[in-house]
Motif scaffolding. Structure first.
Motif, PDB file in Angstrom:
ATOM      1  N   LEU A  17     -71.640  50.527 -57.158  1.00 33.48           N
ATOM      2  CA  LEU A  17     -73.143  50.934 -57.880  1.00 33.48           C
ATOM      3  C   LEU A  17     -72.847  52.173 -58.332  1.00 33.48           C
ATOM      4  O   LEU A  17     -73.149  53.217 -57.864  1.00 33.48           O
ATOM      5  CB  LEU A  17     -74.029  50.210 -57.476  1.00 33.48           C
ATOM      6  CG  LEU A  17     -73.411  49.072 -57.459  1.00 33.48           C
ATOM      7  CD1 LEU A  17     -75.605  48.283 -55.777  1.00 33.48           C
ATOM      8  CD2 LEU A  17     -74.664  48.057 -58.148  1.00 33.48           C
ATOM      9  N   PRO A  18     -73.876  52.041 -59.441  1.00 28.69           N
ATOM     10  CA  PRO A  18     -73.995  53.819 -60.267  1.00 28.69           C
ATOM     11  C   PRO A  18     -74.757  54.283 -59.347  1.00 28.69           C
ATOM     12  O   PRO A  18     -75.796  53.454 -58.997  1.00 28.69           O
ATOM     13  CB  PRO A  18     -74.542  54.238 -61.668  1.00 28.69           C
ATOM     14  CG  PRO A  18     -74.053  51.588 -61.657  1.00 28.69           C
ATOM     15  CD  PRO A  18     -74.188  51.243 -60.709  1.00 28.69           C
ATOM     16  N   PRO A  19     -74.597  55.326 -58.799  1.00 31.50           N
ATOM     17  CA  PRO A  19     -75.926  56.161 -57.844  1.00 31.50           C
ATOM     18  C   PRO A  19     -77.344  55.384 -58.332  1.00 31.50           C
ATOM     19  O   PRO A  19     -78.804  55.960 -57.594  1.00 31.50           O
ATOM     20  CB  PRO A  19     -76.167  57.957 -58.079  1.00 31.50           C
ATOM     21  CG  PRO A  19     -74.560  57.579 -58.149  1.00 31.50           C
ATOM     22  CD  PRO A  19     -74.270  56.256 -59.369  1.00 31.50           C
ATOM     23  N   ASP A  20     -77.834  55.473 -59.104  1.00 32.98           N
ATOM     24  CA  ASP A  20     -79.449  55.292 -60.009  1.00 32.98           C
ATOM     25  C   ASP A  20     -79.324  53.560 -60.129  1.00 32.98           C
ATOM     26  O   ASP A  20     -80.377  53.910 -60.505  1.00 32.98           O
ATOM     27  CB  ASP A  20     -78.998  55.897 -61.395  1.00 32.98           C
ATOM     28  CG  ASP A  20     -78.306  55.628 -62.452  1.00 32.98           C
ATOM     29  OD1 ASP A  20     -77.619  55.146 -62.194  1.00 32.98           O
ATOM     30  OD2 ASP A  20     -79.198  55.892 -64.163  1.00 32.98           O
ATOM     31  N   ALA A  21     -78.739  52.911 -59.639  1.00 38.34           N
ATOM     32  CA  ALA A  21     -78.486  51.276 -59.506  1.00 38.34           C
ATOM     33  C   ALA A  21     -80.130  50.833 -59.470  1.00 38.34           C
ATOM     34  O   ALA A  21     -80.477  49.744 -60.049  1.00 38.34           O
ATOM     35  CB  ALA A  21     -77.945  50.900 -58.984  1.00 38.34           C
ATOM     36  N   ARG A  22     -80.236  51.516 -58.153  1.00 33.39           N
ATOM     37  CA  ARG A  22     -81.879  50.667 -58.321  1.00 33.39           C
ATOM     38  C   ARG A  22     -83.397  51.443 -58.939  1.00 33.39           C
ATOM     39  O   ARG A  22     -83.654  51.109 -59.467  1.00 33.39           O
ATOM     40  CB  ARG A  22     -82.540  51.349 -56.893  1.00 33.39           C
ATOM     41  CG  ARG A  22     -84.341  50.968 -55.911  1.00 33.39           C
ATOM     42  CD  ARG A  22     -84.830  51.761 -55.553  1.00 33.39           C
ATOM     43  NE  ARG A  22     -85.934  51.134 -55.359  1.00 33.39           N
ATOM     44  CZ  ARG A  22     -86.457  51.624 -56.346  1.00 33.39           C
ATOM     45  NH1 ARG A  22     -86.905  51.513 -57.292  1.00 33.39           N
ATOM     46  NH2 ARG A  22     -88.167  51.395 -55.395  1.00 33.39           N
ATOM     47  N   LEU A  38     -88.009  46.497 -54.758  1.00 35.85           N
ATOM     48  CA  LEU A  38     -87.410  46.700 -54.915  1.00 35.85           C
ATOM     49  C   LEU A  38     -86.543  47.805 -53.738  1.00 35.85           C
ATOM     50  O   LEU A  38     -87.146  48.773 -53.909  1.00 35.85           O
ATOM     51  CB  LEU A  38     -86.452  45.441 -56.259  1.00 35.85           C
ATOM     52  CG  LEU A  38     -86.458  46.998 -57.224  1.00 35.85           C
ATOM     53  CD1 LEU A  38     -85.022  47.493 -56.574  1.00 35.85           C
ATOM     54  CD2 LEU A  38     -86.130  45.830 -57.818  1.00 35.85           C
ATOM     55  N   VAL A  39     -85.785  46.932 -53.184  1.00 38.31           N
ATOM     56  CA  VAL A  39     -84.798  48.257 -52.312  1.00 38.31           C
ATOM     57  C   VAL A  39     -83.020  47.266 -52.648  1.00 38.31           C
ATOM     58  O   VAL A  39     -82.828  46.169 -52.946  1.00 38.31           O
ATOM     59  CB  VAL A  39     -84.950  47.737 -51.715  1.00 38.31           C
ATOM     60  CG1 VAL A  39     -84.804  46.330 -50.398  1.00 38.31           C
ATOM     61  CG2 VAL A  39     -84.502  48.630 -50.316  1.00 38.31           C
ATOM     62  N   PRO A  46     -70.253  43.647 -46.280  1.00 43.06           N
ATOM     63  CA  PRO A  46     -69.025  44.203 -47.494  1.00 43.06           C
ATOM     64  C   PRO A  46     -69.344  44.080 -48.813  1.00 43.06           C
ATOM     65  O   PRO A  46     -68.525  44.669 -49.452  1.00 43.06           O
ATOM     66  CB  PRO A  46     -68.267  42.659 -47.004  1.00 43.06           C
ATOM     67  CG  PRO A  46     -69.133  41.338 -47.057  1.00 43.06           C
ATOM     68  CD  PRO A  46     -69.945  41.703 -46.303  1.00 43.06           C
ATOM     69  N   ASP A  47     -70.716  44.224 -49.466  1.00 41.35           N
ATOM     70  CA  ASP A  47     -70.859  44.171 -50.294  1.00 41.35           C
ATOM     71  C   ASP A  47     -72.631  44.098 -50.622  1.00 41.35           C
ATOM     72  O   ASP A  47     -73.472  44.853 -50.004  1.00 41.35           O
ATOM     73  CB  ASP A  47     -71.512  42.620 -51.169  1.00 41.35           C
ATOM     74  CG  ASP A  47     -70.066  41.773 -51.402  1.00 41.35           C
ATOM     75  OD1 ASP A  47     -68.930  42.143 -52.180  1.00 41.35           O
ATOM     76  OD2 ASP A  47     -69.359  40.637 -50.934  1.00 41.35           O
ATOM     77  N   PRO A  48     -73.091  45.000 -51.551  1.00 38.64           N
ATOM     78  CA  PRO A  48     -74.313  45.569 -51.730  1.00 38.64           C
ATOM     79  C   PRO A  48     -75.393  44.808 -51.333  1.00 38.64           C
ATOM     80  O   PRO A  48     -75.002  43.377 -52.231  1.00 38.64           O
ATOM     81  CB  PRO A  48     -74.028  46.375 -53.202  1.00 38.64           C
ATOM     82  CG  PRO A  48     -72.831  46.653 -53.402  1.00 38.64           C
ATOM     83  CD  PRO A  48     -71.840  45.168 -52.336  1.00 38.64           C
ATOM     84  N   VAL A  49     -76.336  44.619 -51.193  1.00 36.92           N
ATOM     85  CA  VAL A  49     -77.741  43.703 -51.211  1.00 36.92           C
ATOM     86  C   VAL A  49     -78.733  44.139 -52.179  1.00 36.92           C
ATOM     87  O   VAL A  49     -79.534  45.394 -51.397  1.00 36.92           O
ATOM     88  CB  VAL A  49     -78.236  43.156 -50.133  1.00 36.92           C
ATOM     89  CG1 VAL A  49     -79.126  42.506 -49.621  1.00 36.92           C
ATOM     90  CG2 VAL A  49     -76.565  42.860 -49.316  1.00 36.92           C
ATOM     91  N   LEU A  50     -79.354  43.471 -52.665  1.00 38.13           N
ATOM     92  CA  LEU A  50     -80.846  43.713 -53.526  1.00 38.13           C
ATOM     93  C   LEU A  50     -81.704  43.110 -52.694  1.00 38.13           C
ATOM     94  O   LEU A  50     -81.647  41.687 -52.660  1.00 38.13           O
ATOM     95  CB  LEU A  50     -80.710  43.884 -54.799  1.00 38.13           C
ATOM     96  CG  LEU A  50     -81.685  43.974 -55.893  1.00 38.13           C
ATOM     97  CD1 LEU A  50     -82.315  45.090 -56.274  1.00 38.13           C
ATOM     98  CD2 LEU A  50     -81.860  42.515 -56.981  1.00 38.13           C
ATOM     99  N   GLY A  51     -83.042  43.808 -52.434  1.00 35.79           N
ATOM    100  CA  GLY A  51     -83.865  43.742 -51.707  1.00 35.79           C
ATOM    101  C   GLY A  51     -85.256  42.764 -52.796  1.00 35.79           C
ATOM    102  O   GLY A  51     -85.788  44.225 -53.277  1.00 35.79           O
ATOM    103  N   LEU A  52     -85.988  41.836 -52.562  1.00 33.01           N
ATOM    104  CA  LEU A  52     -86.785  42.048 -53.610  1.00 33.01           C
ATOM    105  C   LEU A  52     -87.339  41.398 -53.099  1.00 33.01           C
ATOM    106  O   LEU A  52     -87.489  40.201 -52.583  1.00 33.01           O
ATOM    107  CB  LEU A  52     -86.423  40.692 -55.073  1.00 33.01           C
ATOM    108  CG  LEU A  52     -85.372  40.832 -55.637  1.00 33.01           C
ATOM    109  CD1 LEU A  52     -84.165  39.931 -56.805  1.00 33.01           C
ATOM    110  CD2 LEU A  52     -85.513  42.321 -56.923  1.00 33.01           C
ATOM    111  N   PHE A  53     -89.293  41.901 -52.675  1.00 33.62           N
ATOM    112  CA  PHE A  53     -90.737  41.928 -52.414  1.00 33.62           C
ATOM    113  C   PHE A  53     -90.798  40.725 -53.592  1.00 33.62           C
ATOM    114  O   PHE A  53     -91.621  41.420 -54.680  1.00 33.62           O
ATOM    115  CB  PHE A  53     -91.448  42.875 -51.757  1.00 33.62           C
ATOM    116  CG  PHE A  53     -90.023  43.439 -50.382  1.00 33.62           C
ATOM    117  CD1 PHE A  53     -90.874  42.481 -49.497  1.00 33.62           C
ATOM    118  CD2 PHE A  53     -89.167  44.045 -50.745  1.00 33.62           C
ATOM    119  CE1 PHE A  53     -89.852  42.959 -48.086  1.00 33.62           C
ATOM    120  CE2 PHE A  53     -89.197  44.830 -50.099  1.00 33.62           C
ATOM    121  CZ  PHE A  53     -88.878  44.552 -48.283  1.00 33.62           C
TER     122      PHE A  53
END
Length: 125
Positions: A17-22, A38-39, A46-53
């Motif tokens: 993921l690009p550094p500025d993806a968040r 979101l975080v 094994p994969d990136p995770v997007l956390g959404l509140f």
């Protein structure tokens, strides 16, 4: 408020993921998404995770809104071309508590020792 996790995948295993993806994803949040925060865990294995509140009335609504947001956001950002959200769901916390109980050494069904109910029977005196 519900925390929904979305596992992010890419067809190329070496993709990062690009550094500025968040920041890119945050910029797409609209009030109607009901996303409070979101975080992004870029280094999750094994994969990136997007956390959404999300502030929603139900777990099903939170998962649905998170799915729609991920599909829309990942499909509209050229910097995230090739990424998609997989397993968009509220994370189970049971494994966390099982590890805590096992580490405590207390004799319960999640740790070493007999079941608490398998002790001597109660006999009124």
């Amino acid at each position: 408020m519900y925390l929904v996790h979305a596992v992010l995948r890419h067809s190329a295993p070496e993709a990062a993921l690009p550094p500025d993806a968040r920041d890119l994803l945050s910029a797409l949040v609209r009030p109607r998404d009901r996303i409070e925060h979101l975080v992004l865990h870029r280094d999750a294995a094994p994969d990136p995770v997007l956390g959404l509140f999300l502030l929603t009335d139900s777990l099903a609504e939170a998962e649905n809104r998170a799915t729609v947001f991920c599909r829309t956001a990942l499909g509209s950002l050229p910097e995230l071309l090739g990424w998609w959200a997989d397993r968009v769901a509220v994370p189970l916390v049971a494994p966390f508590y099982d590890r805590l109980l096992a580490a405590s050494g207390s004799p319960d069904r999640n740790g070493p020792g007999p079941f608490p109910s398998s002790g001597p029977p109660f006999h009124p005196g």
